[in-house]
Design a protein around this motif. Structure first.
Motif, PDB file in Angstrom:
ATOM      1  N   UNK A   3       0.865  -1.136   0.129  1.00  0.00           N
ATOM      2  CA  UNK A   3       0.023   0.024  -0.114  1.00  0.00           C
ATOM      3  C   UNK A   3       0.898   1.106  -0.048  1.00  0.00           C
ATOM      4  N   UNK A   4       0.782   2.083  -1.239  1.00  0.00           N
ATOM      5  CA  UNK A   4       1.596   3.176  -1.124  1.00  0.00           C
ATOM      6  C   UNK A   4       0.890   4.466  -0.946  1.00  0.00           C
ATOM      7  N   UNK A   5       1.460   5.278   0.199  1.00  0.00           N
ATOM      8  CA  UNK A   5       0.838   6.326   0.367  1.00  0.00           C
ATOM      9  C   UNK A   5       1.725   7.591   0.184  1.00  0.00           C
ATOM     10  N   UNK A   6       1.205   8.813   0.100  1.00  0.00           N
ATOM     11  CA  UNK A   6       1.960  10.003  -0.384  1.00  0.00           C
ATOM     12  C   UNK A   6       3.137  10.196   0.845  1.00  0.00           C
ATOM     13  N   UNK A   7       4.162  10.529   0.317  1.00  0.00           N
ATOM     14  CA  UNK A   7       5.177  10.977   1.401  1.00  0.00           C
ATOM     15  C   UNK A   7       4.659  12.346   1.900  1.00  0.00           C
ATOM     16  N   UNK A   8       4.868  12.395   3.234  1.00  0.00           N
ATOM     17  CA  UNK A   8       4.322  13.718   3.906  1.00  0.00           C
ATOM     18  C   UNK A   8       2.768  13.609   3.950  1.00  0.00           C
ATOM     19  N   UNK A   9       2.100  12.732   4.901  1.00  0.00           N
ATOM     20  CA  UNK A   9       0.607  12.508   4.962  1.00  0.00           C
ATOM     21  C   UNK A   9      -0.099  13.898   5.206  1.00  0.00           C
ATOM     22  N   UNK A  10       0.505  14.812   5.699  1.00  0.00           N
ATOM     23  CA  UNK A  10      -0.267  16.066   6.043  1.00  0.00           C
ATOM     24  C   UNK A  10      -0.674  16.706   4.713  1.00  0.00           C
ATOM     25  N   UNK A  11      -0.106  16.286   3.710  1.00  0.00           N
ATOM     26  CA  UNK A  11      -0.358  16.977   2.254  1.00  0.00           C
ATOM     27  C   UNK A  11      -1.524  16.267   1.429  1.00  0.00           C
ATOM     28  N   UNK A  98      -2.600  -1.075  -9.134  1.00  0.00           N
ATOM     29  CA  UNK A  98      -1.736  -1.025 -10.126  1.00  0.00           C
ATOM     30  C   UNK A  98      -1.415  -2.628 -10.702  1.00  0.00           C
ATOM     31  N   UNK A  99      -0.484  -2.546 -12.027  1.00  0.00           N
ATOM     32  CA  UNK A  99      -0.346  -4.049 -12.214  1.00  0.00           C
ATOM     33  C   UNK A  99       0.599  -4.934 -11.300  1.00  0.00           C
ATOM     34  N   UNK A 100       1.320  -4.221 -10.674  1.00  0.00           N
ATOM     35  CA  UNK A 100       1.881  -5.139  -9.699  1.00  0.00           C
ATOM     36  C   UNK A 100       1.521  -5.252  -8.279  1.00  0.00           C
ATOM     37  N   UNK A 101      -0.010  -5.056  -8.211  1.00  0.00           N
ATOM     38  CA  UNK A 101      -0.738  -5.243  -7.135  1.00  0.00           C
ATOM     39  C   UNK A 101      -0.660  -4.353  -6.054  1.00  0.00           C
ATOM     40  N   UNK A 102       0.223  -3.273  -6.192  1.00  0.00           N
ATOM     41  CA  UNK A 102       0.325  -2.332  -5.066  1.00  0.00           C
ATOM     42  C   UNK A 102      -0.867  -1.245  -5.253  1.00  0.00           C
ATOM     43  N   UNK A 103      -1.081  -0.661  -4.304  1.00  0.00           N
ATOM     44  CA  UNK A 103      -2.250   0.407  -4.343  1.00  0.00           C
ATOM     45  C   UNK A 103      -1.864   1.849  -3.997  1.00  0.00           C
ATOM     46  N   UNK A 104      -2.380   2.650  -4.443  1.00  0.00           N
ATOM     47  CA  UNK A 104      -1.947   4.136  -4.040  1.00  0.00           C
ATOM     48  C   UNK A 104      -3.101   4.807  -3.571  1.00  0.00           C
ATOM     49  N   UNK A 105      -3.210   5.612  -2.561  1.00  0.00           N
ATOM     50  CA  UNK A 105      -4.301   6.386  -2.313  1.00  0.00           C
ATOM     51  C   UNK A 105      -4.276   7.563  -2.724  1.00  0.00           C
ATOM     52  N   UNK A 106      -5.472   8.383  -2.892  1.00  0.00           N
ATOM     53  CA  UNK A 106      -5.563   9.642  -3.408  1.00  0.00           C
ATOM     54  C   UNK A 106      -6.622  10.389  -2.784  1.00  0.00           C
ATOM     55  N   UNK A 107      -6.317  11.705  -2.604  1.00  0.00           N
ATOM     56  CA  UNK A 107      -7.230  12.782  -2.626  1.00  0.00           C
ATOM     57  C   UNK A 107      -7.932  13.179  -3.915  1.00  0.00           C
ATOM     58  N   UNK A 108      -7.159  13.395  -4.822  1.00  0.00           N
ATOM     59  CA  UNK A 108      -7.796  13.688  -6.068  1.00  0.00           C
ATOM     60  C   UNK A 108      -6.975  12.759  -7.193  1.00  0.00           C
TER      61      UNK A 108
END
Length: 457
Positions: A3-11, A98-108
């Motif tokens: 599970x991939x999240x944006x570095x700097x979770x406050x942003x 994504x194709x490698x089964x990783x996920x990315x969280x987004x706000x937009x």
């Protein structure tokens, strides 16, 4: 799954799918925004598609029209690049897989993944013709062209030569046919004296009765006349019934011999768009509101060819560039607690090159420039509002300026300018030499290597 999240979770995290015109425009417009941007693309480079036909005809190298995506990070520290392929969107959880089964969280989430070639169900088109929509396709055309040209010089009947058929009378088809004619007349004719008469025949097939349908009528006529002047045969007013390995069958039954068929008509979204559970139109394009936000999905945006807006924007580079920048502005507005605005497309015109010192173009009248559009007195003068038509040398230099300034990176701008001037502008030498790719080397087979020459009688 990772599970991939944006570095700097406050942003807030903005995820952009696609590194084309719309995606890069959105990413760059967020450079100073208080967000973290992740750009996902299945390639590591951006391709300047309007010049791919130059690669296909040996005028430019593939590296001249591509730009390393990670170089964008040099001036944009809030940007991350992920080399992957989007598989699934979960709008409820605000994640993408994504194709490698990783996920990315987004706000937009910004969908700007572009489209691909559409063959309209034409039998044999996909199997026996070459599209010109990606770098690999352009290279395939170039390498096949020179391979078959060499083969033509070794045939028993050298008068046969080479037949190339271009299908599609839009800007891509016209520019491709013109570039092939330039290649033949300036570089190949003196290089292949073995081929007699019509050594290199180019035919352009268009279903409609005119070329360049979006352009002004007089520009359509000019383009047709310039192609005929360059010995390009025009088959107008008839569609393609079938594409075969060695020929093209027209709707009227005519069979045109073809050693190389280039498909330059029609695009459609990638098939996986249907699996994203998004509102689509009848042609599988993503439906968006007037602010380019996907219908009924707040925080999800779409721009470029993959999206269809109520304004019915043309599938060109400028709507994609302006759409990406507009989305970035709307994200900024939402972060500031403001409402979104309707997307207003400014038509900067359109251009197409035919050959040496010959191009067509339309640019808006002075009164329609954004900074002057609201001045009432200018709008009352029809002459200042009228579209300006460009042809000949003026159109050619305008085309050159627009394309050079639109490229990413100073190296690409310089190299492309030199390459295009060498091909179309001044004669640096008597016979311009095309860029040749992977024409197969002639090598003896293992059996031929082992064979011993026969003793003398």
């Amino acid at each position: 799954m990772a599970r991939i999240t944006a570095s700097g979770s406050s942003l807030p995290h903005v995820v952009i799918i696609g590194g084309g015109f719309a995606g890069i425009s959105a990413a760059r417009a967020l450079r100073t925004a208080p967000v973290r941007v992740t750009l996902v693309d299945r390639r590591v480079y951006n391709t300047f598609q309007p010049l791919l036909y130059q690669v296909a005809t040996g005028g430019l190298n593939p590296g001249d029209v591509t730009h390393f995506l990670r170089s964008l990070r040099v001036r944009q520290p809030n940007l991350d690049i992920v080399h992957e392929h989007l598989m699934e969107i979960d709008t409820a959880a605000r994640t993408v897989r994504l194709l490698d089964d990783s996920t990315i969280t987004y706000d937009h989430l910004v969908l700007a993944n572009g489209v691909t070639t559409s063959y309209h169900g034409t039998p044999g088109a996909k199997e026996h013709s070459f599209a010109v929509y990606s770098r690999s396709q352009a290279l395939a055309i170039r390498d096949t062209l020179f391979t078959r040209l060499e083969r033509a010089t070794q045939q028993g009947d050298r008068r046969k030569g080479l037949n190339v058929v271009v299908i599609g009378g839009g800007p891509t088809g016209v520019e491709m046919a013109g570039a092939l004619a330039e290649l033949r007349d300036q570089g190949l004719e003196p290089a292949y004296p073995e081929l007699e008469g019509d050594a290199f025949r180019i035919t352009l097939v268009q279903r409609g009765t005119e070329l360049l349908k979006p352009f002004l009528p007089k520009l359509r006529r000019y383009a047709a006349a310039q192609l005929r002047r360059r010995d390009v045969e025009l088959r107008l007013g008839t569609g393609v019934e079938e594409v075969r390995d060695d020929s093209v069958v027209l709707a009227d039954g005519t069979v045109i011999p073809s050693d190389l068929t280039v498909w330059a008509t029609g695009v459609a979204p990638h098939e996986e768009v249907r699996d994203w559970n998004l509102p689509l139109d009848a042609h599988d394009r993503i439906r968006v509101e007037e602010d380019l936000q996907v219908v009924d999905l707040p925080g999800v945006w779409a721009a470029g060819d993959v999206a269809v807006a109520p304004q019915d924007l043309p599938q060109l580079a400028q709507p994609a560039i302006q759409g990406g920048a507009h989305i970035a502005r709307q994200i900024r507005r939402l972060l500031a607690g403001e409402g979104t605005e309707r997307f207003e497309y400014y038509d900067k015109g359109q251009l197409a090159i035919i050959g040496r010192r010959a191009a067509v173009g339309e640019v808006p009248g002075i009164a329609n420039l954004p900074v002057l559009h609201r001045i009432g007195i200018l709008q009352r003068v029809p002459l200042l509002r009228a579209t300006i038509a460009l042809t000949g040398v003026v159109g050619w230099f305008t085309w050159l300026f627009v394309h050079i300034t639109s490229l990413l990176g100073p190296r690409n701008k310089l190299v492309v300018m030199v390459g295009l001037l060498a091909r179309y502008g001044v004669r640096l030498h008597r016979t311009p030499v095309p860029i040749v790719g992977d024409v197969p080397a002639i090598r003896p087979s293992r059996a031929q290597r082992r064979a011993k020459p026969a003793p003398d009688a």
